[in-house]
Write a protein that holds these residues in place. Structure first.
Motif, PDB file in Angstrom:
ATOM      1  N   ARG A   1      19.678 -42.858 -13.387  1.00  0.00           N
ATOM      2  CA  ARG A   1      18.564 -42.145 -12.797  1.00  0.00           C
ATOM      3  C   ARG A   1      18.390 -40.905 -13.577  1.00  0.00           C
ATOM      4  NH1 ARG A   1      15.363 -42.564  -8.266  1.00  0.00           N
ATOM      5  NH2 ARG A   1      14.618 -40.538  -7.731  1.00  0.00           N
ATOM      6  N   TRP A   2      19.714 -39.987 -13.660  1.00  0.00           N
ATOM      7  CA  TRP A   2      19.496 -38.507 -14.094  1.00  0.00           C
ATOM      8  C   TRP A   2      19.191 -38.619 -15.577  1.00  0.00           C
ATOM      9  CZ3 TRP A   2      22.450 -36.893 -17.973  1.00  0.00           C
ATOM     10  CH2 TRP A   2      23.629 -37.283 -18.190  1.00  0.00           C
ATOM     11  N   GLU A   3      19.476 -39.641 -16.089  1.00  0.00           N
ATOM     12  CA  GLU A   3      19.266 -39.630 -17.492  1.00  0.00           C
ATOM     13  C   GLU A   3      17.731 -39.823 -17.930  1.00  0.00           C
ATOM     14  OE1 GLU A   3      22.015 -41.226 -20.766  1.00  0.00           O
ATOM     15  OE2 GLU A   3      22.724 -42.506 -18.879  1.00  0.00           O
ATOM     16  N   ILE A   4      17.050 -40.620 -16.990  1.00  0.00           N
ATOM     17  CA  ILE A   4      15.788 -41.039 -17.195  1.00  0.00           C
ATOM     18  C   ILE A   4      15.098 -39.761 -16.966  1.00  0.00           C
ATOM     19  CG2 ILE A   4      13.900 -42.529 -16.101  1.00  0.00           C
ATOM     20  CD1 ILE A   4      15.747 -44.706 -15.814  1.00  0.00           C
ATOM     21  N   VAL A   5      15.488 -39.032 -15.871  1.00  0.00           N
ATOM     22  CA  VAL A   5      14.693 -37.851 -15.532  1.00  0.00           C
ATOM     23  C   VAL A   5      14.695 -36.726 -16.790  1.00  0.00           C
ATOM     24  CG1 VAL A   5      14.918 -35.948 -14.001  1.00  0.00           C
ATOM     25  CG2 VAL A   5      15.251 -37.967 -12.969  1.00  0.00           C
ATOM     26  N   ARG A   6      15.715 -36.698 -17.187  1.00  0.00           N
ATOM     27  CA  ARG A   6      16.038 -36.080 -18.511  1.00  0.00           C
ATOM     28  C   ARG A   6      15.006 -36.512 -19.645  1.00  0.00           C
ATOM     29  NH1 ARG A   6      19.269 -35.951 -22.666  1.00  0.00           N
ATOM     30  NH2 ARG A   6      20.525 -37.809 -22.153  1.00  0.00           N
ATOM     31  N   HIS A   7      15.086 -37.677 -19.841  1.00  0.00           N
ATOM     32  CA  HIS A   7      14.115 -38.110 -21.058  1.00  0.00           C
ATOM     33  C   HIS A   7      12.728 -38.055 -20.679  1.00  0.00           C
ATOM     34  CE1 HIS A   7      16.892 -39.839 -24.034  1.00  0.00           C
ATOM     35  NE2 HIS A   7      17.922 -40.197 -22.986  1.00  0.00           N
ATOM     36  N   LEU A   8      12.455 -38.164 -19.362  1.00  0.00           N
ATOM     37  CA  LEU A   8      11.056 -37.883 -18.900  1.00  0.00           C
ATOM     38  C   LEU A   8      10.676 -36.555 -19.130  1.00  0.00           C
ATOM     39  CD1 LEU A   8      10.588 -39.758 -15.540  1.00  0.00           C
ATOM     40  CD2 LEU A   8       9.397 -40.259 -17.665  1.00  0.00           C
ATOM     41  N   LEU A   9      11.513 -35.642 -18.988  1.00  0.00           N
ATOM     42  CA  LEU A   9      11.172 -34.298 -19.193  1.00  0.00           C
ATOM     43  C   LEU A   9      11.111 -34.047 -20.763  1.00  0.00           C
ATOM     44  CD1 LEU A   9      13.352 -32.143 -16.691  1.00  0.00           C
ATOM     45  CD2 LEU A   9      10.915 -32.519 -16.654  1.00  0.00           C
ATOM     46  N   ILE A  10      11.781 -34.791 -21.665  1.00  0.00           N
ATOM     47  CA  ILE A  10      11.777 -34.712 -22.979  1.00  0.00           C
ATOM     48  C   ILE A  10      10.286 -35.252 -23.512  1.00  0.00           C
ATOM     49  CG2 ILE A  10      12.534 -35.610 -25.341  1.00  0.00           C
ATOM     50  CD1 ILE A  10      15.394 -35.586 -24.113  1.00  0.00           C
ATOM     51  N   VAL A  11       9.710 -36.421 -22.858  1.00  0.00           N
ATOM     52  CA  VAL A  11       8.560 -36.943 -23.313  1.00  0.00           C
ATOM     53  C   VAL A  11       7.507 -35.753 -22.745  1.00  0.00           C
ATOM     54  CG1 VAL A  11       6.915 -38.772 -22.597  1.00  0.00           C
ATOM     55  CG2 VAL A  11       9.285 -39.257 -22.859  1.00  0.00           C
ATOM     56  N   HIS A  12       7.696 -35.290 -21.485  1.00  0.00           N
ATOM     57  CA  HIS A  12       6.714 -34.225 -21.281  1.00  0.00           C
ATOM     58  C   HIS A  12       6.602 -33.152 -22.102  1.00  0.00           C
ATOM     59  CE1 HIS A  12       5.112 -31.169 -18.748  1.00  0.00           C
ATOM     60  NE2 HIS A  12       6.344 -30.433 -19.025  1.00  0.00           N
ATOM     61  N   ILE A  13       7.828 -32.556 -22.570  1.00  0.00           N
ATOM     62  CA  ILE A  13       7.688 -31.512 -23.458  1.00  0.00           C
ATOM     63  C   ILE A  13       7.324 -31.779 -24.834  1.00  0.00           C
ATOM     64  CG2 ILE A  13       9.237 -29.753 -24.543  1.00  0.00           C
ATOM     65  CD1 ILE A  13      10.983 -29.714 -22.096  1.00  0.00           C
ATOM     66  N   THR A  14       7.540 -32.949 -25.108  1.00  0.00           N
ATOM     67  CA  THR A  14       7.162 -33.486 -26.649  1.00  0.00           C
ATOM     68  C   THR A  14       5.691 -33.371 -26.707  1.00  0.00           C
ATOM     69  OG1 THR A  14       9.204 -34.670 -27.078  1.00  0.00           O
ATOM     70  CG2 THR A  14       7.285 -35.405 -28.451  1.00  0.00           C
ATOM     71  N   LEU A  15       5.194 -34.315 -25.655  1.00  0.00           N
ATOM     72  CA  LEU A  15       3.520 -34.149 -25.381  1.00  0.00           C
ATOM     73  C   LEU A  15       3.107 -32.800 -25.419  1.00  0.00           C
ATOM     74  CD1 LEU A  15       3.138 -37.261 -23.219  1.00  0.00           C
ATOM     75  CD2 LEU A  15       2.581 -37.340 -25.486  1.00  0.00           C
ATOM     76  N   MET A  16       3.578 -31.960 -24.832  1.00  0.00           N
ATOM     77  CA  MET A  16       2.920 -30.718 -24.442  1.00  0.00           C
ATOM     78  C   MET A  16       3.047 -29.834 -25.750  1.00  0.00           C
ATOM     79  SD  MET A  16       1.827 -28.569 -22.162  1.00  0.00           S
ATOM     80  CE  MET A  16       2.292 -28.951 -20.534  1.00  0.00           C
TER      81      MET A  16
ATOM     82  N   ARG B   1       9.293 -18.043 -17.343  1.00  0.00           N
ATOM     83  CA  ARG B   1      10.374 -17.181 -17.017  1.00  0.00           C
ATOM     84  C   ARG B   1      10.068 -17.332 -15.258  1.00  0.00           C
ATOM     85  NH1 ARG B   1      12.706 -13.598 -20.482  1.00  0.00           N
ATOM     86  NH2 ARG B   1      12.049 -13.722 -22.363  1.00  0.00           N
ATOM     87  N   LEU B   2       9.059 -17.288 -14.719  1.00  0.00           N
ATOM     88  CA  LEU B   2       8.709 -17.385 -13.274  1.00  0.00           C
ATOM     89  C   LEU B   2       8.857 -18.711 -12.657  1.00  0.00           C
ATOM     90  CD1 LEU B   2       5.815 -14.725 -13.238  1.00  0.00           C
ATOM     91  CD2 LEU B   2       8.502 -14.320 -12.982  1.00  0.00           C
ATOM     92  N   SER B   3       9.022 -19.688 -13.492  1.00  0.00           N
ATOM     93  CA  SER B   3       8.778 -21.247 -13.031  1.00  0.00           C
ATOM     94  C   SER B   3      10.095 -21.926 -12.575  1.00  0.00           C
ATOM     95  CB  SER B   3       7.915 -22.093 -13.976  1.00  0.00           C
ATOM     96  OG  SER B   3       7.771 -23.325 -13.687  1.00  0.00           O
ATOM     97  N   SER B   4      10.114 -22.836 -11.544  1.00  0.00           N
ATOM     98  CA  SER B   4      11.163 -23.701 -11.410  1.00  0.00           C
ATOM     99  C   SER B   4      11.278 -24.972 -12.326  1.00  0.00           C
ATOM    100  CB  SER B   4      11.084 -23.796  -9.734  1.00  0.00           C
ATOM    101  OG  SER B   4      11.201 -22.670  -9.156  1.00  0.00           O
ATOM    102  N   PHE B   5      10.412 -25.040 -13.023  1.00  0.00           N
ATOM    103  CA  PHE B   5       9.955 -26.449 -13.903  1.00  0.00           C
ATOM    104  C   PHE B   5      10.365 -26.228 -15.216  1.00  0.00           C
ATOM    105  CE2 PHE B   5       7.645 -29.708 -15.758  1.00  0.00           C
ATOM    106  CZ  PHE B   5       8.174 -30.911 -15.189  1.00  0.00           C
ATOM    107  N   HIS B   6      11.498 -26.501 -15.508  1.00  0.00           N
ATOM    108  CA  HIS B   6      12.039 -26.614 -16.875  1.00  0.00           C
ATOM    109  C   HIS B   6      11.908 -24.973 -17.375  1.00  0.00           C
ATOM    110  CE1 HIS B   6       8.407 -26.718 -19.279  1.00  0.00           C
ATOM    111  NE2 HIS B   6       7.949 -28.036 -18.667  1.00  0.00           N
ATOM    112  N   GLY B   7      12.139 -24.211 -16.895  1.00  0.00           N
ATOM    113  CA  GLY B   7      12.147 -22.699 -17.346  1.00  0.00           C
ATOM    114  C   GLY B   7      13.149 -22.225 -18.030  1.00  0.00           C
ATOM    115  N   TRP B   8      12.767 -21.359 -19.027  1.00  0.00           N
ATOM    116  CA  TRP B   8      13.911 -20.879 -20.023  1.00  0.00           C
ATOM    117  C   TRP B   8      13.704 -19.250 -20.036  1.00  0.00           C
ATOM    118  CZ3 TRP B   8      10.396 -24.660 -21.910  1.00  0.00           C
ATOM    119  CH2 TRP B   8       9.569 -24.070 -22.776  1.00  0.00           C
ATOM    120  N   SER B   9      14.725 -18.899 -20.333  1.00  0.00           N
ATOM    121  CA  SER B   9      14.616 -17.285 -20.478  1.00  0.00           C
ATOM    122  C   SER B   9      14.440 -16.799 -22.034  1.00  0.00           C
ATOM    123  CB  SER B   9      15.895 -16.481 -19.908  1.00  0.00           C
ATOM    124  OG  SER B   9      16.976 -17.176 -20.586  1.00  0.00           O
TER     125      SER B   9
END
Length: 272
Positions: free
Chosen positions: A121-136, A264-272
């Motif tokens: 499950r945790w791997e699928i969540v990670r891959h979903l985020l990869i798909v989201h970021i790739t499309l974005m 920077r202010l987001s809780s959703f895949h934020g980065w600094s």
């Protein structure tokens, strides 16, 4: 690969591609794009039917269906209805948005195909985020190109209106060509952003992190998507002048950049 099942992966990728063609036809009345989108969607329907039949035959107990099979059947029915509507009526907007929901449901179902076919499950969540970021990222690229063309359009329009025949003006393409490229960039970026946000919302809902839907970055991203959709539709349906469309395109891009800066202010895949 999102899962160890190549059939399910193929459905997701082809489904996403079909949505790109459907959106292009919806905006531009492009019959070739509609045929491509319909053909890909029919292929997804065939793959989905095969996958669903295989899952049912694998246990042969129709008195019991898993959540995965319910979701898969729901997505299959959405595609079936959209194909029927597309065949007998010209309601491209309905077909596009119904299949955005179908795509989100198919993505959500990644969490339910775990009987030996999927990753943890945790791997699928990670891959979903990869798909989201790739499309974005794809959407960002398309919108950046569109913003550059919008700036060129406004620059050239002002120079031509003022009859300022400089060397820089002579090196630029025509207003018609710039407007066409500006429009095509929006046609590519808008469905990519739509699918990216659909995957993001699917991930949020599946993890039960509902408060993330009120995250400032998420809200700003949806605001940017709404502005882009309105801008595209007004330009195509109401024949809005290219100059006004270019200015609105730059405003939409500014909102999108603001969404990016809010990482920077987001809780959703934020980065600094």
């Amino acid at each position: 690969m999102l899962t160890h099942n190549w059939l399910y992966d193929a459905m997701l990728y082809i489904y996403a591609l079909s949505l790109l063609f459907y959106f292009s036809d919806f905006v531009e009345r492009n019959r070739q794009a509609k045929r491509m989108g319909t053909g890909l969607l029919i292929f997804v329907w065939i793959l989905q039917t095969a996958f669903l039949v295989h899952r049912i035959i694998s246990h042969l107990n129709m008195t019991f269906m898993t959540l995965s099979e319910y979701l898969l059947m729901f997505s299959w029915l959405l595609i079936t209805v959209s194909l029927a509507i597309s065949r007998f009526f010209r309601i491209e907007l309905f077909v596009f948005f119904v299949n955005v929901i179908g795509f989100a449901v198919l993505t959500l179902n990644l969490f339910g195909i775990g009987q030996g076919a999927s990753l943890a499950r945790w791997e699928i969540v990670r891959h979903l985020l990869i798909v989201h970021i790739t499309l974005m990222i794809g959407a960002y690229v398309a919108f950046t190109v569109g913003a550059v063309f919008s700036g060129m359009y406004l620059f050239l329009h002002r120079r031509l209106k003022g009859k300022q025949w400089t060397k820089s003006v002579q090196r630029l393409p025509s207003l018609e060509m710039i407007e066409k490229m500006m429009s095509r960039s929006a046609l590519i970026g808008t469905p990519l952003l739509t699918m990216s946000l659909a995957v993001a919302v699917t991930s949020i809902l599946t993890e039960g992190r509902y408060l993330l839907l009120l995250d400032l970055k998420v809200l700003t991203s949806f605001a940017a998507l709404a502005l882009y959709i309105v801008n595209v539709l007004e330009h195509r349906w109401f024949d809005r002048p290219g100059g006004k469309t270019a200015r609105w395109d730059l405003i939409c891009f500014a909102v999108l950049v603001l969404s990016l800066l809010l990482n920077r202010l987001s809780s959703f895949h934020g980065w600094s």
